[in-house]
Design an enzyme around this catalytic site. Structure first.
Site, PDB file in Angstrom:
ATOM      1  N   SER A 112       0.793  -1.223   0.000  1.00 18.05           N
ATOM      2  CA  SER A 112       0.000   0.000   0.000  1.00 18.05           C
ATOM      3  C   SER A 112       0.832   1.283   0.000  1.00 18.05           C
ATOM      4  O   SER A 112       1.568   1.528  -0.944  1.00 18.05           O
ATOM      5  CB  SER A 112      -0.952  -0.050   1.186  1.00 18.05           C
ATOM      6  OG  SER A 112      -1.869   0.989   1.099  1.00 18.05           O
ATOM      7  N   HIS A 113       0.721   2.072   1.077  1.00 18.70           N
ATOM      8  CA  HIS A 113       1.376   3.378   1.110  1.00 18.70           C
ATOM      9  C   HIS A 113       2.855   3.272   1.470  1.00 18.70           C
ATOM     10  O   HIS A 113       3.538   4.296   1.560  1.00 18.70           O
ATOM     11  CB  HIS A 113       0.672   4.277   2.118  1.00 18.70           C
ATOM     12  CG  HIS A 113       0.692   3.716   3.509  1.00 18.70           C
ATOM     13  ND1 HIS A 113      -0.094   2.656   3.881  1.00 18.70           N
ATOM     14  CD2 HIS A 113       1.428   4.037   4.589  1.00 18.70           C
ATOM     15  CE1 HIS A 113       0.151   2.362   5.154  1.00 18.70           C
ATOM     16  NE2 HIS A 113       1.076   3.187   5.605  1.00 18.70           N
ATOM     17  N   ASP A 276      -2.514   6.379  -3.397  1.00 15.88           N
ATOM     18  CA  ASP A 276      -1.377   5.653  -2.819  1.00 15.88           C
ATOM     19  C   ASP A 276      -0.962   4.466  -3.698  1.00 15.88           C
ATOM     20  O   ASP A 276      -1.474   4.283  -4.803  1.00 15.88           O
ATOM     21  CB  ASP A 276      -1.695   5.202  -1.388  1.00 15.88           C
ATOM     22  CG  ASP A 276      -2.698   4.054  -1.343  1.00 15.88           C
ATOM     23  OD1 ASP A 276      -3.514   3.953  -2.282  1.00 15.88           O
ATOM     24  OD2 ASP A 276      -2.661   3.262  -0.382  1.00 15.88           O
ATOM     25  N   ASP A 278      -1.528   1.240  -3.820  1.00 18.92           N
ATOM     26  CA  ASP A 278      -2.516   0.298  -4.340  1.00 18.92           C
ATOM     27  C   ASP A 278      -3.838   0.959  -4.705  1.00 18.92           C
ATOM     28  O   ASP A 278      -4.824   0.269  -4.992  1.00 18.92           O
ATOM     29  CB  ASP A 278      -2.735  -0.858  -3.356  1.00 18.92           C
ATOM     30  CG  ASP A 278      -3.259  -0.387  -2.013  1.00 18.92           C
ATOM     31  OD1 ASP A 278      -2.984   0.770  -1.632  1.00 18.92           O
ATOM     32  OD2 ASP A 278      -3.946  -1.181  -1.338  1.00 18.92           O
ATOM     33  N   ASP A 280      -6.114   2.723  -3.023  1.00 21.20           N
ATOM     34  CA  ASP A 280      -7.311   2.808  -2.175  1.00 21.20           C
ATOM     35  C   ASP A 280      -7.380   4.101  -1.366  1.00 21.20           C
ATOM     36  O   ASP A 280      -8.406   4.408  -0.786  1.00 21.20           O
ATOM     37  CB  ASP A 280      -7.464   1.559  -1.281  1.00 21.20           C
ATOM     38  CG  ASP A 280      -6.251   1.274  -0.429  1.00 21.20           C
ATOM     39  OD1 ASP A 280      -5.259   2.028  -0.512  1.00 21.20           O
ATOM     40  OD2 ASP A 280      -6.279   0.267   0.319  1.00 21.20           O
ATOM     41  N   ARG A 281      -6.280   4.864  -1.331  1.00 18.16           N
ATOM     42  CA  ARG A 281      -6.311   6.129  -0.581  1.00 18.16           C
ATOM     43  C   ARG A 281      -6.423   7.319  -1.516  1.00 18.16           C
ATOM     44  O   ARG A 281      -6.033   7.231  -2.683  1.00 18.16           O
ATOM     45  CB  ARG A 281      -5.028   6.312   0.211  1.00 18.16           C
ATOM     46  CG  ARG A 281      -4.838   5.314   1.281  1.00 18.16           C
ATOM     47  CD  ARG A 281      -3.649   5.735   2.105  1.00 18.16           C
ATOM     48  NE  ARG A 281      -3.425   4.731   3.144  1.00 18.16           N
ATOM     49  CZ  ARG A 281      -2.732   4.953   4.234  1.00 18.16           C
ATOM     50  NH1 ARG A 281      -2.164   6.130   4.426  1.00 18.16           N
ATOM     51  NH2 ARG A 281      -2.572   4.008   5.134  1.00 18.16           N
ATOM     52  N   SER A 364      -6.992   8.442   7.597  1.00 23.10           N
ATOM     53  CA  SER A 364      -5.749   8.165   6.883  1.00 23.10           C
ATOM     54  C   SER A 364      -5.939   8.238   5.366  1.00 23.10           C
ATOM     55  O   SER A 364      -5.374   7.442   4.640  1.00 23.10           O
ATOM     56  CB  SER A 364      -5.235   6.793   7.289  1.00 23.10           C
ATOM     57  OG  SER A 364      -6.250   5.823   7.093  1.00 23.10           O
ATOM     58  N   LYS A 375     -11.652   0.761   0.655  1.00 18.78           N
ATOM     59  CA  LYS A 375     -11.625   2.189   0.390  1.00 18.78           C
ATOM     60  C   LYS A 375     -11.191   2.368  -1.058  1.00 18.78           C
ATOM     61  O   LYS A 375     -10.579   1.475  -1.638  1.00 18.78           O
ATOM     62  CB  LYS A 375     -10.720   2.916   1.377  1.00 18.78           C
ATOM     63  CG  LYS A 375      -9.289   2.401   1.486  1.00 18.78           C
ATOM     64  CD  LYS A 375      -8.613   3.117   2.655  1.00 18.78           C
ATOM     65  CE  LYS A 375      -7.136   2.767   2.769  1.00 18.78           C
ATOM     66  NZ  LYS A 375      -6.921   1.550   3.572  1.00 18.78           N
TER      67      LYS A 375
HETATM   68  C1  VG1 Z   1      -2.885   2.618   8.391  1.00 19.23           C
HETATM   69  C2  VG1 Z   1      -4.027   3.596   8.592  1.00 19.23           C
HETATM   70  C3  VG1 Z   1      -5.360   2.864   8.536  1.00 19.23           C
HETATM   71  C4  VG1 Z   1      -5.456   2.110   7.202  1.00 19.23           C
HETATM   72  C5  VG1 Z   1      -4.259   1.197   7.043  1.00 19.23           C
HETATM   73  C6  VG1 Z   1      -4.231   0.511   5.695  1.00 19.23           C
HETATM   74  O1  VG1 Z   1      -2.870   1.666   9.428  1.00 19.23           O
HETATM   75  O2  VG1 Z   1      -3.895   4.276   9.808  1.00 19.23           O
HETATM   76  O3  VG1 Z   1      -6.408   3.787   8.686  1.00 19.23           O
HETATM   77  O4  VG1 Z   1      -6.640   1.357   7.168  1.00 19.23           O
HETATM   78  O5  VG1 Z   1      -3.053   1.946   7.150  1.00 19.23           O
HETATM   79  O6  VG1 Z   1      -4.243   1.438   4.661  1.00 19.23           O
HETATM   80  P1  VG1 Z   1      -1.880   1.780  10.693  1.00 19.23           P
HETATM   81  O7  VG1 Z   1      -2.121   0.519  11.478  1.00 19.23           O
HETATM   82  O8  VG1 Z   1      -0.508   1.928  10.145  1.00 19.23           O
HETATM   83  O9  VG1 Z   1      -2.307   3.012  11.422  1.00 19.23           O
HETATM   84  V1  VG1 Z   1      -3.445   1.050   3.231  1.00 19.23           V
HETATM   85  O10 VG1 Z   1      -3.933   2.121   2.082  1.00 19.23           O
HETATM   86  O11 VG1 Z   1      -1.825   1.204   3.734  1.00 19.23           O
HETATM   87  O12 VG1 Z   1      -3.760  -0.537   2.956  1.00 19.23           O
HETATM   88 CO    CO Z   2      -3.515   1.561   0.243  1.00 21.10          CO
END
Ligand code: VG1
Ligand code: CO
Length: 542
Positions: A112-113, A276, A278, A280-281, A364, A375
């Site tokens: 992801s991010h 981001d 993947d 979804d953000r 986030s 998302k």
């Molecule tokens: C973070 C965000 C959370 C989000 C998750 C996955 O998690 O705070 O809101 O759902 O990333 O997003 P954490 O545990 O690091 O706070 V993604 O777009 O990275 O799959």
């Molecule tokens: Co993501």
């Protein structure tokens, strides 16, 4: 030919907030990915006769991982696999394909991010047949299976060609290579007023979409430039690269600084957005104005009825606990239910499936609806564009009217990244011990009304999730939340979420950091952040 490979368990294959994430080189060790994939299949009752969607965000190791998973799925007797061309699928597009084809779930390769590349991060997550992230019961079963694994099954076959759309065969399993964009783009056309948006672009409306060299580029080009007529070049960094061209594909003001500089500059377009790794953000920016994700959720919910897909109104609104209460005020005004869930999209799945809510969001940079079970970054961008086209106003005007009506929940998240895990754990434990003594005490001139460790009982299936973040709530409803990240791969990341509500009519246009100053001071004093972590300032502020 099916092969059974003997192996021993790897330590720490525990999925976090969103799948299993590790350094890419950890995943590249012999048998590492295979062990997790076998555990995944075992945890869902095997893969025999099943259909899976497979794809990822194109980061380094994506293609190798897709081939490994296909061989393993075929060896377990899976019936077929639907794979994005070149192994690419954004997370929301994968969620849609899982649902559209009524499959048995999907495997998405992404961290992801997190940055990508051989020295950065890789990840894998499983989505269930509803298209949503596996719930905790399923990820716990996977983790349990990784601890006792003794062998896995695969095929001894060469790689298949993922570049050509069409059907092919891998032993007994059929593989359909599909256009990653087409079905998703059709879904977007079914939800939004494309003619109105097209007309606005034809009228000279300008935008910038920064795909950050991640998976959304092809989706954004097709939908924004080709279908909606945004000027060519509106999408920047639009080609998915294995290392994201060195960009950190986290759409926030710190990491999407190129976009921010343009949007705050003199020749800024009308609208800016980023997504981001993947897809979804989303981050949304107007000309000269940043939209906090919590406000974005509230504005989208308040105006969703302007899009054809939501013209019947919303069933309810859900937000993660650390997300600001701005969306709750919209739900109250509409007279619909609102929900507060733990962090992570998996907690929205039951509410969406049960028809209790239509729109969900996280602070986030995550927003989405019941159109998929993830998302969805581009969805949020398109809903904003639809609202802007129908209302004919600027982002700044829409925000101003929103705050004037509902008041403003000033909000910010302060991240302290890569701190020593032992120190972060010690800080959180000390804080938890103190909780019962806090109500009634004063910090930075404010009195604490309640202090707890958030626990959630799912209103649909009754499952309970504990220890989801420490909440400190003051008598004026201002709030501090402390959590440790569950997506990092190095040390610990402390997230401190800060919120303060001002009803207006005055004080609706303050700098959030200034409006939150007393809360920030209290947050440091209460938890001893500086003493425990050795940091006096966060390194990312959103
Ligand atoms: C973070 C965000 C959370 C989000 C998750 C996955 O998690 O705070 O809101 O759902 O990333 O997003 P954490 O545990 O690091 O706070 V993604 O777009 O990275 O799959
Ligand atoms: Co993501």
């Amino acid at each position: 030919m099916i092969e059974t490979i003997q192996t021993t368990p790897f330590e720490g294959q525990k999925p976090g907030t969103s799948g299993l994430r590790k350094k890419t080189r950890v995943f590249m060790q012999p048998h590492y990915l295979e062990c997790f994939v076998q555990a995944l299949f075992d945890a869902i009752g095997g893969a025999a006769g099943k259909v899976f969607v497979i794809g990822g965000d194109g980061r380094f190791y994506n293609d190798t991982a897709v081939q490994i998973i296909l061989r393993m799925a075929a060896a377990q007797g899976a019936k077929s696999a639907i794979v994005g061309q070149s192994g690419l699928l954004s997370t929301p597009a994968a969620s849609h394909l899982i649902r559209l084809n009524k499959t048995d779930g999907g495997i998405i390769l992404s961290a992801s991010h997190n940055p990508g590349g051989i020295d950065e991060d890789f990840g894998i997550k499983f989505n269930t047949p509803n298209g949503g992230p596996a719930p905790e019961t399923v990820t716990e079963a996977m983790f349990a299976a990784t601890k006792t694994i003794s062998h896995y099954k695969t095929l001894k076959t060469p790689d298949i060609d993922l570049g050509t759309i069409g059907s092919t065969q891998l032993a007994e399993m059929s593989v359909q290579i599909v256009d990653p964009v087409a079905d998703y783009a059709a879904l977007m056309e079914s939800l939004f007023d494309f003619p109105a948006m097209r007309a606005r672009f034809a009228d000279g409306f300008t935008m910038r979409f920064d795909a950050m060299n991640a998976v959304t580029g092809p989706y954004a080009r097709d939908i924004l430039e080709t279908r909606l007529g945004a000027a060519k070049g509106s999408v920047t960094h639009g080609t998915p690269l294995p290392d994201f061209g060195g960009m950190h594909p986290d759409p926030n003001p710190t990491w999407a600084h190129e976009l921010m500089a343009e949007m705050m500059g003199e020749a800024a377009p009308d609208f800016g957005a980023a997504s981001d790794g993947d897809g979804d953000r989303n981050m949304v920016v107007g000309r000269g104005v940043y939209v906090s994700p919590s406000d974005s959720l509230a504005v989208l919910a308040a105006n969703a009825h302007l899009a054809p897909g939501y013209s019947a109104g919303l069933k309810g609104i859900a937000r993660s606990m650390p997300t600001s209460a701005a969306a709750d005020r919209v739900a109250q005004a509409m007279g619909v239910e609102h929900f507060e869930t733990p962090t992570g999209w998996k907690f929205f799945g039951n509410l969406l499936d049960a028809g209790r809510c239509t729109i969900c969001g996280e602070e986030s940079f995550g927003t989405g609806s019941d159109h998929v079970r993830e998302k969805d970054g581009l969805w949020a961008v398109l809903l904003w564009l639809n609202i802007l086209a129908v209302r004919g106003q600027s982002v700044a005007e829409i925000l101003t009217e929103h705050w004037a009506r509902y008041g403003r929940n000033y909000y910010s998240r302060h991240d302290f990244e890569a701190i020593e895990t032992a120190r972060a754990d010690a800080m959180m434990s000390a804080l938890r011990v103190k909780l019962p003594t806090l109500p009634g005490t004063e910090f930075a001139g404010m009195t604490i009304r309640a202090a707890d460790d958030f626990a959630y009982t799912d209103p649909v299936d009754g499952s309970v999730s504990k220890n989801q973040g420490v909440r400190i709530i003051f008598t004026d409803d201002s709030r501090i939340v402390y959590r440790l990240s569950g997506t990092g791969t190095e040390g610990a990341t402390l997230r401190v979420y800060l919120e303060r509500y001002l009803p207006g009519p005055g004080d609706l246009h303050l700098d959030p950091q200034a409006a939150l100053a007393p809360i920030i001071t209290a947050a440091h004093a209460l938890a001893g952040i500086d003493q425990y972590t050795g940091r006096t300032r966060p390194n990312v502020i959103t």
